[in-house]
Design a protein around this motif. Structure first.
Motif, PDB file in Angstrom:
ATOM      1  N   VAL A 131     -10.086   0.815  10.401  1.00  0.00           N
ATOM      2  CA  VAL A 131      -9.527  -0.240   9.540  1.00  0.00           C
ATOM      3  C   VAL A 131      -9.042   0.324   8.210  1.00  0.00           C
ATOM      4  CG1 VAL A 131     -10.062  -2.360   8.285  1.00  0.00           C
ATOM      5  CG2 VAL A 131     -10.883  -2.057  10.632  1.00  0.00           C
ATOM      6  N   LEU A 132      -9.829   1.196   7.591  1.00  0.00           N
ATOM      7  CA  LEU A 132      -9.425   1.753   6.297  1.00  0.00           C
ATOM      8  C   LEU A 132      -8.144   2.560   6.424  1.00  0.00           C
ATOM      9  CD1 LEU A 132     -12.826   2.886   4.705  1.00  0.00           C
ATOM     10  CD2 LEU A 132     -11.489   0.821   4.243  1.00  0.00           C
ATOM     11  N   GLY A 133      -7.978   3.250   7.531  1.00  0.00           N
ATOM     12  CA  GLY A 133      -6.739   3.991   7.736  1.00  0.00           C
ATOM     13  C   GLY A 133      -5.540   3.081   7.891  1.00  0.00           C
ATOM     14  N   ILE A 134      -5.713   1.971   8.612  1.00  0.00           N
ATOM     15  CA  ILE A 134      -4.620   1.016   8.788  1.00  0.00           C
ATOM     16  C   ILE A 134      -4.231   0.400   7.449  1.00  0.00           C
ATOM     17  CG2 ILE A 134      -3.983  -1.180   9.859  1.00  0.00           C
ATOM     18  CD1 ILE A 134      -5.833  -0.431  12.187  1.00  0.00           C
ATOM     19  N   VAL A 135      -5.232  -0.015   6.685  1.00  0.00           N
ATOM     20  CA  VAL A 135      -4.957  -0.601   5.362  1.00  0.00           C
ATOM     21  C   VAL A 135      -4.337   0.440   4.439  1.00  0.00           C
ATOM     22  CG1 VAL A 135      -6.031  -1.655   3.337  1.00  0.00           C
ATOM     23  CG2 VAL A 135      -6.782  -2.321   5.621  1.00  0.00           C
ATOM     24  N   GLY A 136      -4.843   1.675   4.515  1.00  0.00           N
ATOM     25  CA  GLY A 136      -4.301   2.728   3.661  1.00  0.00           C
ATOM     26  C   GLY A 136      -2.847   3.029   3.953  1.00  0.00           C
ATOM     27  N   MET A 137      -2.458   3.045   5.229  1.00  0.00           N
ATOM     28  CA  MET A 137      -1.058   3.296   5.572  1.00  0.00           C
ATOM     29  C   MET A 137      -0.167   2.148   5.123  1.00  0.00           C
ATOM     30  SD  MET A 137      -0.571   6.256   6.737  1.00  0.00           S
ATOM     31  CE  MET A 137       1.137   5.925   7.121  1.00  0.00           C
ATOM     32  N   ALA A 138      -0.665   0.915   5.246  1.00  0.00           N
ATOM     33  CA  ALA A 138       0.099  -0.228   4.731  1.00  0.00           C
ATOM     34  C   ALA A 138       0.294  -0.101   3.224  1.00  0.00           C
ATOM     35  CB  ALA A 138      -0.608  -1.533   5.081  1.00  0.00           C
ATOM     36  N   GLY A 139      -0.760   0.341   2.524  1.00  0.00           N
ATOM     37  CA  GLY A 139      -0.643   0.550   1.079  1.00  0.00           C
ATOM     38  C   GLY A 139       0.319   1.662   0.732  1.00  0.00           C
ATOM     39  N   LEU A 140       0.340   2.721   1.544  1.00  0.00           N
ATOM     40  CA  LEU A 140       1.281   3.819   1.300  1.00  0.00           C
ATOM     41  C   LEU A 140       2.721   3.350   1.484  1.00  0.00           C
ATOM     42  CD1 LEU A 140       1.800   6.794   0.698  1.00  0.00           C
ATOM     43  CD2 LEU A 140       1.481   7.269   3.144  1.00  0.00           C
ATOM     44  N   CYS A 141       2.969   2.578   2.543  1.00  0.00           N
ATOM     45  CA  CYS A 141       4.321   2.023   2.755  1.00  0.00           C
ATOM     46  C   CYS A 141       4.734   1.162   1.576  1.00  0.00           C
ATOM     47  CB  CYS A 141       4.363   1.215   4.046  1.00  0.00           C
ATOM     48  SG  CYS A 141       4.243   2.187   5.547  1.00  0.00           S
ATOM     49  N   LEU A 142       3.812   0.324   1.099  1.00  0.00           N
ATOM     50  CA  LEU A 142       4.121  -0.536  -0.049  1.00  0.00           C
ATOM     51  C   LEU A 142       4.401   0.292  -1.294  1.00  0.00           C
ATOM     52  CD1 LEU A 142       4.331  -3.367  -1.266  1.00  0.00           C
ATOM     53  CD2 LEU A 142       1.844  -3.306  -1.632  1.00  0.00           C
ATOM     54  N   ALA A 165      14.608   0.756   4.768  1.00  0.00           N
ATOM     55  CA  ALA A 165      13.541   0.694   5.773  1.00  0.00           C
ATOM     56  C   ALA A 165      13.347   2.042   6.448  1.00  0.00           C
ATOM     57  CB  ALA A 165      13.869  -0.381   6.801  1.00  0.00           C
ATOM     58  N   ALA A 166      14.453   2.736   6.748  1.00  0.00           N
ATOM     59  CA  ALA A 166      14.349   4.045   7.381  1.00  0.00           C
ATOM     60  C   ALA A 166      13.622   5.037   6.476  1.00  0.00           C
ATOM     61  CB  ALA A 166      15.744   4.561   7.728  1.00  0.00           C
ATOM     62  N   LEU A 167      13.899   4.983   5.178  1.00  0.00           N
ATOM     63  CA  LEU A 167      13.242   5.893   4.241  1.00  0.00           C
ATOM     64  C   LEU A 167      11.765   5.556   4.078  1.00  0.00           C
ATOM     65  CD1 LEU A 167      15.995   6.149   1.479  1.00  0.00           C
ATOM     66  CD2 LEU A 167      15.230   7.991   2.984  1.00  0.00           C
ATOM     67  N   VAL A 168      11.443   4.288   3.898  1.00  0.00           N
ATOM     68  CA  VAL A 168      10.041   3.892   3.696  1.00  0.00           C
ATOM     69  C   VAL A 168       9.189   4.310   4.893  1.00  0.00           C
ATOM     70  CG1 VAL A 168       8.483   1.916   3.504  1.00  0.00           C
ATOM     71  CG2 VAL A 168      10.536   2.015   2.104  1.00  0.00           C
ATOM     72  N   CYS A 169       9.640   3.970   6.091  1.00  0.00           N
ATOM     73  CA  CYS A 169       8.852   4.276   7.291  1.00  0.00           C
ATOM     74  C   CYS A 169       8.928   5.749   7.659  1.00  0.00           C
ATOM     75  CB  CYS A 169       9.331   3.414   8.449  1.00  0.00           C
ATOM     76  SG  CYS A 169       9.084   1.638   8.200  1.00  0.00           S
ATOM     77  N   GLY A 170      10.099   6.376   7.452  1.00  0.00           N
ATOM     78  CA  GLY A 170      10.245   7.781   7.793  1.00  0.00           C
ATOM     79  C   GLY A 170       9.434   8.701   6.909  1.00  0.00           C
ATOM     80  N   LEU A 171       9.265   8.344   5.633  1.00  0.00           N
ATOM     81  CA  LEU A 171       8.500   9.180   4.719  1.00  0.00           C
ATOM     82  C   LEU A 171       6.998   9.006   4.888  1.00  0.00           C
ATOM     83  CD1 LEU A 171      10.648   8.766   1.465  1.00  0.00           C
ATOM     84  CD2 LEU A 171      10.531  10.756   2.967  1.00  0.00           C
ATOM     85  N   THR A 172       6.568   7.867   5.418  1.00  0.00           N
ATOM     86  CA  THR A 172       5.129   7.623   5.574  1.00  0.00           C
ATOM     87  C   THR A 172       4.612   7.969   6.968  1.00  0.00           C
ATOM     88  OG1 THR A 172       5.632   5.305   6.096  1.00  0.00           O
ATOM     89  CG2 THR A 172       5.061   5.818   3.823  1.00  0.00           C
ATOM     90  N   ALA A 173       5.477   7.930   7.976  1.00  0.00           N
ATOM     91  CA  ALA A 173       5.022   8.189   9.343  1.00  0.00           C
ATOM     92  C   ALA A 173       4.362   9.562   9.508  1.00  0.00           C
ATOM     93  CB  ALA A 173       6.193   8.046  10.322  1.00  0.00           C
ATOM     94  N   PRO A 174       4.924  10.663   8.942  1.00  0.00           N
ATOM     95  CA  PRO A 174       4.257  11.965   9.123  1.00  0.00           C
ATOM     96  C   PRO A 174       2.848  12.021   8.547  1.00  0.00           C
ATOM     97  CG  PRO A 174       6.529  12.266   8.414  1.00  0.00           C
ATOM     98  CD  PRO A 174       6.223  10.814   8.278  1.00  0.00           C
TER      99      PRO A 174
END
Length: 356
Positions: A327-338, A58-67
């Motif tokens: 909305v597209l940014g929110i969906v896009g970040m969810a897709g990046l995390c996935l 979880a730390a890696l998934v969220c830490g790599l996408t947050a920036p």
């Protein structure tokens, strides 16, 4: 004699867009998940070892996408580089540009050291990726001392991240909802509940339900702390002991939107608390509700705080739209995390059998 009264209203667009909400949400979860990995991966406590692996994921998934969300909120890379070219050491935001690399370097080093023995074992099994595993393992030795040293670097970076993300919002005196010492504490506690939620979600996805009672026990404590902080803020606002909470509450009065938002936040927090306390063996629903609560806190603070007038009498309502900044940014970040989750779980097994 009549005295004219002039009411001024200034229309402004939100300066901090949903990208900021996503950044603060993801980086908070990453730091909390990092701390949740320590009992199992550093101190080697048996009950926490499985949880530690999922917490590291979880730390890696969220830490790599947050920036990515942070760079999107700055709109161009040049603004991020300007923090280093012309550092303003009197700004918490500028200090954050140094804290983020410190945390990410510590996290990646810590993750690599923890995963080296497993990478070596995967190399010994052979297969198409065996050469890559062997190079990444770099001998594959289990180095507890090096892991502890990397954990210290990561912990220092994580603490500084939690500090600056709360302080850079709290210092804005013009926003009454933001300018309270309780805000950094609320961000930190909700990050812990969100981190527990993300770990619980990964436990459920991987099919490891044995850790549910332990995760829910800590989830219950984090929800109690969240409710306590919300009650403390309300007490300060109603009593008038603090000017900013009182001003924020005055701006909320008569607003059906704020009433419904506050009721929803309190209701979902109480429901998460009830599920974590009475349904100890259930992982999925408390985890999802905890993630929702951590995100909702940041949405209400950032977007709701900007709705309140800084000067004049008019409010500035932010509406979601089908745009990259919304909305597209929110969906896009969810897709990046996935996507990052799929890549990491495809390359490295994260269940308890892999650890064994």
């Amino acid at each position: 004699m009549n005295h004219p009264v002039e009411i001024l209203g200034f229309a402004r667009e939100a300066a901090w867009l949903p990208w900021a909400v996503q950044y603060f949400f993801l980086i908070g979860i990453s730091t909390a998940a990092f701390f949740l990995s320590l009992p199992g991966l550093v101190w080697r406590l048996p009950a926490w070892q499985g949880i530690g692996r999922r917490a590291l994921l979880a730390a890696l998934v969220c830490g790599l996408t947050a920036p990515v969300a942070l760079l999107a909120d700055l709109h161009q890379p040049g603004r991020f580089l300007n923090f280093y070219l012309h550092p303003n050491l009197g700004s918490w935001m500028a200090w954050g540009s140094f804290f983020i690399p410190l945390y990410l370097i510590g996290l990646l080093l810590y993750a690599w050291l923890c995963l080296r023995p497993q990478l070596a074992a995967l190399a010994e099994r052979g297969g198409q990726l065996s050469a890559l595993y062997r190079r990444l393992a770099y001998g594959g030795h289990d180095s507890p001392g090096a892991i502890r040293a990397a954990a210290v670097v990561g912990a220092l970076g994580a603490l500084l991240i939690l500090l600056y993300t709360g302080m850079e919002v709290m210092v804005v005196e013009a926003r009454p909802l933001w300018h309270t010492p309780l805000l950094p504490l609320l961000f930190a506690v909700s990050a812990v509940s969100g981190g527990l939620g993300m770990v619980g979600l990964f436990e459920a996805l991987i099919g490891q339900g044995a850790a549910a009672p332990l995760i829910n026990r800590w989830q219950e404590r984090s929800q109690w702390l969240t409710l306590g902080l919300l009650a403390a803020w309300l007490l300060l606002a109603v009593s008038g002991l603090a000017a900013s909470p009182a001003d924020a509450l005055a701006a909320m009065r008569g607003s059906l939107g704020w009433l419904l938002s506050a009721a929803w936040l309190l209701g979902t927090t109480a429901l998460t608390l009830w599920l974590a306390r009475s349904r100890r063996d259930v992982l999925l629903w408390p985890a999802l509700l905890a993630l929702h609560g951590a995100w909702l806190v940041r949405w209400m603070v950032f977007m709701g705080g900007q709705n309140m007038p800084k000067m004049g009498a008019s409010t500035h309502i932010y509406a979601l739209s089908l745009s990259p900044d919304s909305v597209l940014g929110i969906v896009g970040m969810a897709g990046l995390c996935l996507t990052v989750y799929i890549i990491l779980t495809s390359i490295i097994p994260w269940d308890d059998r892999a650890e064994a």
